[in-house]
Motif scaffolding. Sequence first.
Motif, PDB file in Angstrom:
ATOM      1  N   GLU A  83       0.815  -1.207   0.000  1.00 21.60           N
ATOM      2  CA  GLU A  83       0.000   0.000   0.000  1.00 21.60           C
ATOM      3  C   GLU A  83       0.853   1.264   0.000  1.00 21.60           C
ATOM      4  O   GLU A  83       2.003   1.248   0.429  1.00 21.60           O
ATOM      5  N   GLU A  84       0.250   2.356  -0.518  1.00 20.23           N
ATOM      6  CA  GLU A  84       0.919   3.654  -0.450  1.00 20.23           C
ATOM      7  C   GLU A  84       0.686   4.224   0.941  1.00 20.23           C
ATOM      8  O   GLU A  84      -0.417   4.694   1.261  1.00 20.23           O
ATOM      9  N   PRO A  85       1.691   4.184   1.803  1.00 20.90           N
ATOM     10  CA  PRO A  85       1.474   4.438   3.238  1.00 20.90           C
ATOM     11  C   PRO A  85       0.976   5.836   3.573  1.00 20.90           C
ATOM     12  O   PRO A  85       0.241   6.014   4.538  1.00 20.90           O
ATOM     13  N   GLU A  86       1.339   6.840   2.769  1.00 14.54           N
ATOM     14  CA  GLU A  86       0.959   8.205   3.128  1.00 14.54           C
ATOM     15  C   GLU A  86      -0.531   8.473   2.934  1.00 14.54           C
ATOM     16  O   GLU A  86      -1.065   9.452   3.454  1.00 14.54           O
ATOM     17  N   LEU A  87      -1.242   7.593   2.197  1.00 12.92           N
ATOM     18  CA  LEU A  87      -2.662   7.805   1.955  1.00 12.92           C
ATOM     19  C   LEU A  87      -3.552   7.171   3.020  1.00 12.92           C
ATOM     20  O   LEU A  87      -4.705   7.560   3.186  1.00 12.92           O
ATOM     21  N   ILE A  88      -3.039   6.182   3.738  1.00  9.28           N
ATOM     22  CA  ILE A  88      -3.856   5.433   4.693  1.00  9.28           C
ATOM     23  C   ILE A  88      -4.079   6.263   5.956  1.00  9.28           C
ATOM     24  O   ILE A  88      -3.136   6.697   6.604  1.00  9.28           O
ATOM     25  N   VAL A  89      -5.367   6.458   6.315  1.00  6.52           N
ATOM     26  CA  VAL A  89      -5.703   7.193   7.532  1.00  6.52           C
ATOM     27  C   VAL A  89      -6.330   6.290   8.583  1.00  6.52           C
ATOM     28  O   VAL A  89      -6.457   6.689   9.749  1.00  6.52           O
ATOM     29  N   ALA A  90      -6.749   5.085   8.200  1.00  4.36           N
ATOM     30  CA  ALA A  90      -7.376   4.177   9.161  1.00  4.36           C
ATOM     31  C   ALA A  90      -7.075   2.741   8.781  1.00  4.36           C
ATOM     32  O   ALA A  90      -7.074   2.384   7.600  1.00  4.36           O
ATOM     33  N   LEU A  91      -6.828   1.925   9.799  1.00  6.29           N
ATOM     34  CA  LEU A  91      -6.424   0.536   9.583  1.00  6.29           C
ATOM     35  C   LEU A  91      -7.165  -0.356  10.571  1.00  6.29           C
ATOM     36  O   LEU A  91      -7.103  -0.144  11.782  1.00  6.29           O
ATOM     37  N   ASN A  92      -7.877  -1.342  10.019  1.00  2.34           N
ATOM     38  CA  ASN A  92      -8.626  -2.288  10.845  1.00  2.34           C
ATOM     39  C   ASN A  92      -8.011  -3.672  10.693  1.00  2.34           C
ATOM     40  O   ASN A  92      -8.095  -4.287   9.637  1.00  2.34           O
ATOM     41  N   LEU A  93      -7.385  -4.165  11.754  1.00  2.00           N
ATOM     42  CA  LEU A  93      -6.733  -5.473  11.740  1.00  2.00           C
ATOM     43  C   LEU A  93      -7.405  -6.443  12.712  1.00  2.00           C
ATOM     44  O   LEU A  93      -6.760  -7.374  13.209  1.00  2.00           O
ATOM     45  N   GLU A  94      -8.684  -6.266  12.982  1.00  2.00           N
ATOM     46  CA  GLU A  94      -9.337  -7.121  13.964  1.00  2.00           C
ATOM     47  C   GLU A  94      -9.531  -8.539  13.440  1.00  2.00           C
ATOM     48  O   GLU A  94      -9.568  -8.796  12.246  1.00  2.00           O
ATOM     49  N   MET A  95      -9.626  -9.472  14.382  1.00  2.00           N
ATOM     50  CA  MET A  95      -9.896 -10.881  14.111  1.00  2.00           C
ATOM     51  C   MET A  95      -8.860 -11.529  13.208  1.00  2.00           C
ATOM     52  O   MET A  95      -9.173 -12.376  12.379  1.00  2.00           O
ATOM     53  N   ASN A  96      -7.616 -11.090  13.331  1.00  2.00           N
ATOM     54  CA  ASN A  96      -6.498 -11.836  12.761  1.00  2.00           C
ATOM     55  C   ASN A  96      -5.764 -12.433  13.972  1.00  2.00           C
ATOM     56  O   ASN A  96      -5.024 -11.708  14.627  1.00  2.00           O
ATOM     57  N   PRO A  97      -5.974 -13.690  14.290  1.00  2.00           N
ATOM     58  CA  PRO A  97      -5.446 -14.209  15.560  1.00  2.00           C
ATOM     59  C   PRO A  97      -3.924 -14.145  15.607  1.00  2.00           C
ATOM     60  O   PRO A  97      -3.225 -15.147  15.493  1.00  2.00           O
ATOM     61  N   LEU A  98      -3.416 -12.938  15.777  1.00  2.00           N
ATOM     62  CA  LEU A  98      -1.970 -12.725  15.702  1.00  2.00           C
ATOM     63  C   LEU A  98      -1.227 -13.287  16.909  1.00  2.00           C
ATOM     64  O   LEU A  98      -0.112 -13.797  16.767  1.00  2.00           O
ATOM     65  N   ASN A 121       0.306   8.983   8.451  1.00  2.00           N
ATOM     66  CA  ASN A 121      -0.938   9.731   8.625  1.00  2.00           C
ATOM     67  C   ASN A 121      -2.047   8.900   9.262  1.00  2.00           C
ATOM     68  O   ASN A 121      -3.220   9.286   9.204  1.00  2.00           O
ATOM     69  N   LEU A 122      -1.688   7.774   9.866  1.00  2.00           N
ATOM     70  CA  LEU A 122      -2.683   6.891  10.463  1.00  2.00           C
ATOM     71  C   LEU A 122      -3.370   7.579  11.647  1.00  2.00           C
ATOM     72  O   LEU A 122      -2.725   7.975  12.620  1.00  2.00           O
ATOM     73  N   GLN A 123      -4.705   7.694  11.551  1.00  2.00           N
ATOM     74  CA  GLN A 123      -5.492   8.350  12.594  1.00  2.00           C
ATOM     75  C   GLN A 123      -6.321   7.374  13.413  1.00  2.00           C
ATOM     76  O   GLN A 123      -6.708   7.694  14.542  1.00  2.00           O
ATOM     77  N   ALA A 124      -6.610   6.187  12.856  1.00  2.00           N
ATOM     78  CA  ALA A 124      -7.446   5.200  13.540  1.00  2.00           C
ATOM     79  C   ALA A 124      -6.847   3.814  13.362  1.00  2.00           C
ATOM     80  O   ALA A 124      -6.435   3.440  12.255  1.00  2.00           O
ATOM     81  N   LEU A 125      -6.823   3.055  14.454  1.00  2.00           N
ATOM     82  CA  LEU A 125      -6.233   1.716  14.425  1.00  2.00           C
ATOM     83  C   LEU A 125      -7.088   0.778  15.265  1.00  2.00           C
ATOM     84  O   LEU A 125      -7.435   1.078  16.400  1.00  2.00           O
ATOM     85  N   ASN A 126      -7.404  -0.390  14.680  1.00  2.00           N
ATOM     86  CA  ASN A 126      -8.198  -1.403  15.375  1.00  2.00           C
ATOM     87  C   ASN A 126      -7.390  -2.693  15.467  1.00  2.00           C
ATOM     88  O   ASN A 126      -7.072  -3.312  14.456  1.00  2.00           O
ATOM     89  N   SER A 138       4.222   5.029  19.674  1.00  2.00           N
ATOM     90  CA  SER A 138       4.894   6.328  19.815  1.00  2.00           C
ATOM     91  C   SER A 138       5.266   6.925  18.464  1.00  2.00           C
ATOM     92  O   SER A 138       5.464   8.133  18.346  1.00  2.00           O
ATOM     93  N   ASN A 139       5.361   6.087  17.423  1.00  4.57           N
ATOM     94  CA  ASN A 139       5.707   6.571  16.082  1.00  4.57           C
ATOM     95  C   ASN A 139       4.481   6.955  15.247  1.00  4.57           C
ATOM     96  O   ASN A 139       4.635   7.452  14.133  1.00  4.57           O
ATOM     97  N   LEU A 140       3.287   6.675  15.760  1.00  2.46           N
ATOM     98  CA  LEU A 140       2.061   7.028  15.041  1.00  2.46           C
ATOM     99  C   LEU A 140       1.608   8.402  15.512  1.00  2.46           C
ATOM    100  O   LEU A 140       0.746   8.538  16.380  1.00  2.46           O
ATOM    101  N   LYS A 141       2.175   9.431  14.934  1.00  2.00           N
ATOM    102  CA  LYS A 141       2.016  10.799  15.444  1.00  2.00           C
ATOM    103  C   LYS A 141       0.611  11.356  15.283  1.00  2.00           C
ATOM    104  O   LYS A 141       0.237  12.311  15.976  1.00  2.00           O
ATOM    105  N   GLN A 142      -0.183  10.792  14.364  1.00  2.00           N
ATOM    106  CA  GLN A 142      -1.530  11.315  14.111  1.00  2.00           C
ATOM    107  C   GLN A 142      -2.626  10.455  14.723  1.00  2.00           C
ATOM    108  O   GLN A 142      -3.813  10.757  14.543  1.00  2.00           O
ATOM    109  N   LEU A 143      -2.272   9.403  15.444  1.00  2.00           N
ATOM    110  CA  LEU A 143      -3.271   8.464  15.945  1.00  2.00           C
ATOM    111  C   LEU A 143      -4.165   9.124  16.989  1.00  2.00           C
ATOM    112  O   LEU A 143      -3.691   9.617  18.014  1.00  2.00           O
TER     113      LEU A 143
END
Length: 500
Positions: free
Chosen positions: A214-229, A246-251, A274-279
């Motif tokens: 993915e083009e990382p600068e465009l992503i503002v939200a990332l949903n990674l739920e239910m991946n039994p990591l 530019n990630l603002q939302a993380l699941n 700590s590196n996700l400055k826009q979260l």
Amino acid sequence: MFSFDVLYGANTAASRMFGARDGVPSLLDRCARFIVTSWQVTRSTLNILPHDLYEVLLGEACQALLSHRSGSPGLFLTYLVQRWPSPVLRPGNTISRYRLDMQSHKKTWELVMHIVNGMCQPDDQCKLTLLDLSDIPINGSTCLNVLQKIFASLNSRSLTVVMDLSLDSENYHPVRRLLREVRHSKVGSLKVLCRRLVLNSLGKDRLLKVLSGEEPELIVALNLEMNPLENQGLAAVLPSLVKFPNLQALNLSYNLIITTKDQTTGPMVAQAFSNLKQLRRLSLSHNILTGSLRTLLEPLAQPLQALYICECKLSSSDLAYLANSRHARSLQELDLGFNNLKQEAINLEKLLDAAGDTLRYLSLDNTRLNQTNSPVKLWARLSRRLRKLVAVSMRGNDFSPEDQVAVLKNLAKNGHSVVYIGVCMVYEPDIDDFFMDKWDVGNDRVTQFFELYNACGEPEEPDMSLSKNKTRSVIVHDLDVVNKRDALIFIHNLEEECNP
């Protein structure tokens, strides 16, 4: 009726039914509504209408389709997009402006496909080259349908599609294969960009492949739920998250993360955060985080606006930290459901007091609130401080009927324009687009609720300095477990405005 969504924000019928857009429709709105629902008028009308009015027609067409109005709003929507007069179309902005309900996957699919059909069959006047479908929550199968249809209709055109891409175990291979074909296409040019990325049930290896492409600068939200990591898989995925500036939302919910299992997981996650400055929006629900909230949240660069920590086995130290943290004063959405709070009345009151000026959506489902010391008095105090509250859910706490009504009356009388509260005792099955239908006066549950409501002793005197609304409305909602139906009631005009 009341749902949390870390990517798109919490929502409820209350904000849609009583929001700022409600009121007398303008003449322009009425004309647009007539045009949208009258197919005979549409084709001739669009030939003479100024292009500036197309946005209004788009909004009315979306509203008519999503609210099941008569006529053919879907066909009108297709025809409107076929003639779209500008290079860019952003229906998500229109949907947000009209506060339309996108909870029905079927209706959302119809809306998106009618828009895509219009883009794929343009007439000579169409100037559309960029379709921005971001801000519209679409599932994996819809994503695949959209990409397949647009790719099949290129015919030497150059198009750009921006969307919120959803990948799961069923559509992962077809979508990846189609995107490879798009990149090597010789019949036209299609550029697919992604703003919100939903990756469910893929596992560690597939996640890493998608995130690296993915083009990382465009992503503002990332949903990674239910991946039994689990802890090991999380350690492999976290370095990839740092690439999204530019990630603002993380699941990260439902990933079997257990911070108490070893001494390295908590600090490792904290370093990545700590590196996700826009979260500003974070969900860690359904992972075991006992005693780790300070470690996880303290390094965040921005105070959180939304925090979902449902069923995380929070400890007293976690609640104490949150109550005293900088996040408490900025939270707009908070989910503490399925954590044992029976011994946490002091920390809970301090937390909600700190969040009183900002908190709009609150879930305290199944938190044993009935076992706290004097729950009715607790909510009598809290109801004055939660000035911006729109919705609160407290299901599964086994309040007595009298305590439920007492809590409701306190919330209703202390300066809120709308409160949407999960309690029992009532059932009202039908609402139209704007307000409720007539009461089912023969329904025993409705009668019982009003008898309790009227018989319940008056709560403490409300703080009149907070009462600025001419009327206040309460929506009471819960599940009728006997008949397996939604229980819903409106109590309108509870208090008149108090003159200063």
